[in-house]
Motif scaffolding. Structure first.
Motif, PDB file in Angstrom:
ATOM      1  N   ASP A  74       6.676  14.848 -38.622  1.00 64.86           N
ATOM      2  CA  ASP A  74       6.246  13.451 -38.823  1.00 64.86           C
ATOM      3  C   ASP A  74       7.061  12.561 -37.886  1.00 64.86           C
ATOM      4  O   ASP A  74       7.973  13.037 -37.177  1.00 64.86           O
ATOM      5  N   LEU A  75       6.731  11.284 -37.863  1.00 60.94           N
ATOM      6  CA  LEU A  75       7.423  10.319 -37.005  1.00 60.94           C
ATOM      7  C   LEU A  75       8.909  10.292 -37.368  1.00 60.94           C
ATOM      8  O   LEU A  75       9.256  10.476 -38.546  1.00 60.94           O
ATOM      9  N   SER A 105       4.776  13.693 -44.464  1.00 59.26           N
ATOM     10  CA  SER A 105       5.658  12.652 -45.035  1.00 59.26           C
ATOM     11  C   SER A 105       6.393  13.038 -46.314  1.00 59.26           C
ATOM     12  O   SER A 105       7.481  13.584 -46.270  1.00 59.26           O
ATOM     13  N   PHE A 117       4.917   0.659 -42.069  1.00 60.92           N
ATOM     14  CA  PHE A 117       6.202   1.369 -42.033  1.00 60.92           C
ATOM     15  C   PHE A 117       7.295   0.493 -41.438  1.00 60.92           C
ATOM     16  O   PHE A 117       8.066   0.938 -40.597  1.00 60.92           O
ATOM     17  N   GLY A 132       8.683  13.879 -34.477  1.00 65.15           N
ATOM     18  CA  GLY A 132       7.909  13.717 -33.244  1.00 65.15           C
ATOM     19  C   GLY A 132       6.612  12.972 -33.471  1.00 65.15           C
ATOM     20  O   GLY A 132       6.271  12.608 -34.601  1.00 65.15           O
ATOM     21  N   ASP A 133       5.899  12.776 -32.329  1.00 65.90           N
ATOM     22  CA  ASP A 133       4.591  12.130 -32.340  1.00 65.90           C
ATOM     23  C   ASP A 133       3.578  13.230 -32.059  1.00 65.90           C
ATOM     24  O   ASP A 133       3.649  13.873 -30.995  1.00 65.90           O
ATOM     25  N   PHE A 134       2.670  13.478 -33.022  1.00 61.36           N
ATOM     26  CA  PHE A 134       1.777  14.639 -32.835  1.00 61.36           C
ATOM     27  C   PHE A 134       0.767  14.461 -31.707  1.00 61.36           C
ATOM     28  O   PHE A 134       0.103  15.407 -31.317  1.00 61.36           O
ATOM     29  N   GLY A 168       2.233  15.230 -40.224  1.00 58.29           N
ATOM     30  CA  GLY A 168       2.097  13.993 -41.001  1.00 58.29           C
ATOM     31  C   GLY A 168       2.305  14.266 -42.479  1.00 58.29           C
ATOM     32  O   GLY A 168       1.681  13.648 -43.329  1.00 58.29           O
ATOM     33  N   TRP A 180      -1.234  14.538 -54.934  1.00 56.61           N
ATOM     34  CA  TRP A 180      -0.923  15.982 -54.913  1.00 56.61           C
ATOM     35  C   TRP A 180      -0.349  16.455 -56.242  1.00 56.61           C
ATOM     36  O   TRP A 180      -0.461  17.637 -56.572  1.00 56.61           O
ATOM     37  N   MET A 207       1.202   8.567 -51.707  1.00 56.38           N
ATOM     38  CA  MET A 207       0.440   9.729 -51.208  1.00 56.38           C
ATOM     39  C   MET A 207       0.673  10.954 -52.099  1.00 56.38           C
ATOM     40  O   MET A 207      -0.241  11.699 -52.419  1.00 56.38           O
ATOM     41  N   ALA A 265      -3.480  17.051 -43.560  1.00 55.60           N
ATOM     42  CA  ALA A 265      -3.992  16.520 -44.834  1.00 55.60           C
ATOM     43  C   ALA A 265      -4.084  15.006 -44.739  1.00 55.60           C
ATOM     44  O   ALA A 265      -3.066  14.330 -44.523  1.00 55.60           O
ATOM     45  N   ARG A 266      -5.261  14.483 -44.900  1.00 58.09           N
ATOM     46  CA  ARG A 266      -5.521  13.035 -44.816  1.00 58.09           C
ATOM     47  C   ARG A 266      -5.000  12.462 -43.502  1.00 58.09           C
ATOM     48  O   ARG A 266      -4.410  11.388 -43.462  1.00 58.09           O
ATOM     49  N   ILE A 267      -5.153  13.252 -42.414  1.00 61.17           N
ATOM     50  CA  ILE A 267      -4.744  12.779 -41.089  1.00 61.17           C
ATOM     51  C   ILE A 267      -5.983  12.411 -40.272  1.00 61.17           C
ATOM     52  O   ILE A 267      -6.085  11.297 -39.766  1.00 61.17           O
TER      53      ILE A 267
HETATM   54  N1  SAM Z   1      -0.327  14.298 -45.159  1.00 60.96           N
HETATM   55  C1  SAM Z   1       0.246  13.391 -46.106  1.00 60.96           C
HETATM   56  C2  SAM Z   1      -0.503  13.440 -47.419  1.00 60.96           C
HETATM   57  O1  SAM Z   1      -1.692  13.795 -47.422  1.00 60.96           O
HETATM   58  O2  SAM Z   1       0.098  13.110 -48.448  1.00 60.96           O
HETATM   59  C3  SAM Z   1       0.350  11.949 -45.602  1.00 60.96           C
HETATM   60  C4  SAM Z   1      -0.887  11.387 -44.965  1.00 60.96           C
HETATM   61  S1  SAM Z   1      -0.633   9.752 -44.373  1.00 60.96           S
HETATM   62  C5  SAM Z   1      -2.249   9.089 -44.515  1.00 60.96           C
HETATM   63  C6  SAM Z   1      -0.474   9.953 -42.633  1.00 60.96           C
HETATM   64  C7  SAM Z   1       0.862  10.517 -42.160  1.00 60.96           C
HETATM   65  O3  SAM Z   1       0.770  10.729 -40.735  1.00 60.96           O
HETATM   66  C8  SAM Z   1       2.059   9.604 -42.389  1.00 60.96           C
HETATM   67  O4  SAM Z   1       3.094  10.349 -42.953  1.00 60.96           O
HETATM   68  C9  SAM Z   1       2.428   9.134 -40.992  1.00 60.96           C
HETATM   69  O5  SAM Z   1       3.798   8.881 -40.835  1.00 60.96           O
HETATM   70  C10 SAM Z   1       1.992  10.319 -40.144  1.00 60.96           C
HETATM   71  N2  SAM Z   1       1.723   9.961 -38.739  1.00 60.96           N
HETATM   72  C11 SAM Z   1       0.961   8.934 -38.297  1.00 60.96           C
HETATM   73  N3  SAM Z   1       0.917   8.938 -36.943  1.00 60.96           N
HETATM   74  C12 SAM Z   1       1.662  10.002 -36.541  1.00 60.96           C
HETATM   75  C13 SAM Z   1       2.002  10.538 -35.256  1.00 60.96           C
HETATM   76  N4  SAM Z   1       1.544   9.971 -34.144  1.00 60.96           N
HETATM   77  N5  SAM Z   1       2.784  11.635 -35.207  1.00 60.96           N
HETATM   78  C14 SAM Z   1       3.259  12.217 -36.358  1.00 60.96           C
HETATM   79  N6  SAM Z   1       2.959  11.759 -37.599  1.00 60.96           N
HETATM   80  C15 SAM Z   1       2.182  10.664 -37.690  1.00 60.96           C
END
Ligand code: SAM
Length: 337
Positions: free
Chosen positions: A203-204, A182, A140, A228-230, A180, A157, A153, A244-246
């Motif tokens: 998301d960030l 995005s 990023f 924010g930062d989750f 997340g 979907w 990504m 999703a995919r997190i």
């Molecule tokens: N959920 C989406 C999908 O399935 O299409 C995107 C998944 S992508 C693998 C991971 C997402 O997590 C990215 O958008 C990234 O910016 C976000 N992300 C990563 N670390 C994060 C954090 N600490 N806080 C918030 N979002 C975060």
């Protein structure tokens, strides 16, 4: 005779699969599939080469190979080239079901990184996922890179987002937060399927800024954003949290940390929906999950997991009721408080 089958199979893999992918990615990147879709007619290779600014010999060879791979068709033997139903649907960037961005991400990022797979498996370790940086710090670096990743990504979907969002009846959760989330791909499927739902993308900050600009239109007022930062910042209020995919990006400790934060934020009856490709309990497959897990080994500190591994994460975070629904590619796991 015993060796015949494996030898020919390995020849197919080396001589066919790898060049096949790169040929398809190259034709997509040069705009061949979009040009033929938009023109709607058959064209000689010289016109295609002129319009796309390539060499005549190179384009003719690329087109013939695409025909051999059944990605394009040819008429009047070797003179006029046209698109196919498959290329119009999946390979042209302008199609609603396009896999163009996914292919470009694979071609430009994943292919290069796969060169380091041996290092990732050996004790040398991975290229990302050490304590100083994670995948997202690396990929990023600019708005363009974030946009490309989110587009890639979303490609999945376009094909299976509806299936995943319909796995459980989510109409009891009007306020949804997609952590997340995005590119809003899953959020769009969600609001289309559940007319009373609103989705907040958490998301960030720089990802949210990019997504607001490129991934929602002013009419999509049921999608809102929260930066924010989750792992650190307060979690917005919601009836359901989507991951999703997190979880496959993070090690078990971080997954429990995140799920525990969500359990605290959940109201009684609220839940967390995890979307991942789930491994069979005996790790016998599916192959997609194993392949995806290799990429996770290469790129992140995470992995794909079995149902009991997800159950263990949910239960360590305090969730009592956990249900899994198998879908087409990505599966859905719902944990309720
Ligand atoms: N959920 C989406 C999908 O399935 O299409 C995107 C998944 S992508 C693998 C991971 C997402 O997590 C990215 O958008 C990234 O910016 C976000 N992300 C990563 N670390 C994060 C954090 N600490 N806080 C918030 N979002 C975060």
């Amino acid at each position: 005779a015993d060796h015949k089958q494996p030898v020919s199979f390995i020849q197919v893999i080396c001589n066919y699969y790898i060049p096949f992918l790169k040929v398809m990615f190259t034709a997509a990147e040069l705009g061949v599939f979009d040009l033929l879709l938009e023109s709607g007619k058959l064209m000689p290779s010289t016109t295609i080469a002129e319009r796309l600014g390539t060499s005549f010999t190179g384009m003719e060879r690329l087109l013939d190979t695409c025909v051999g791979l059944k990605l394009l068709r040819v008429e009047r033997t070797g003179t006029l080239y046209g698109s196919t139903e498959f290329s119009n649907l999946y390979l042209a960037e302008s199609s609603p079901k396009s896999q163009y961005h996914h292919m470009m991400f694979f071609s430009e990022i994943t292919f290069l990184n796969l060169n380091y797979l041996t290092d990732a498996v050996s004790p040398v370790g991975k290229i990302y996922g050490d304590s100083s940086s994670n995948l997202f710090d690396v990929i990023f670096r600019s708005e363009g890179e974030m946009k490309r990743f989110s587009h890639s990504m979303n490609s999945n979907w376009h094909l299976c987002g509806r299936d995943v969002m319909a796995a459980f009846n989510l109409s009891h959760f009007p306020l949804i937060c997609d952590l997340g989330g995005s590119g809003c791909g899953l959020a769009k499927e969600c609001i289309a399927l559940y007319p009373n739902s609103t989705v907040t993308i958490f998301d960030l900050p720089n990802v949210v800024e990019m997504a607001k600009k490129h991934f929602v239109s002013p009419e999509e007022h049921r999608i809102t954003f929260h930066e924010g930062d989750f792992f650190k910042d307060p979690i917005p209020e919601a009836d359901l949290y989507i991951l999703a995919r997190i979880l496959h990006d993070w090690d078990d400790e971080k997954c429990v940390q995140l799920l525990t934060r969500l359990h605290k934020a959940c109201k009684p009856g609220g839940g967390v929906l995890v979307v991942e490709v789930v491994l069979n309990e005996d790790r016998s497959g599916p192959l997609e999950a194993h392949l995806q897990s290799m990429l996770m080994l290469l790129l992140t500190e995470g992995k794909e997991r079995t149902p009991s591994e997800y159950n263990a994460l949910f239960s360590a975070a305090g969730f009592k009721e956990v249900q899994l629904k198998k879908c087409q590619l990505y599966d859905a796991i719902l944990g309720r408080k």
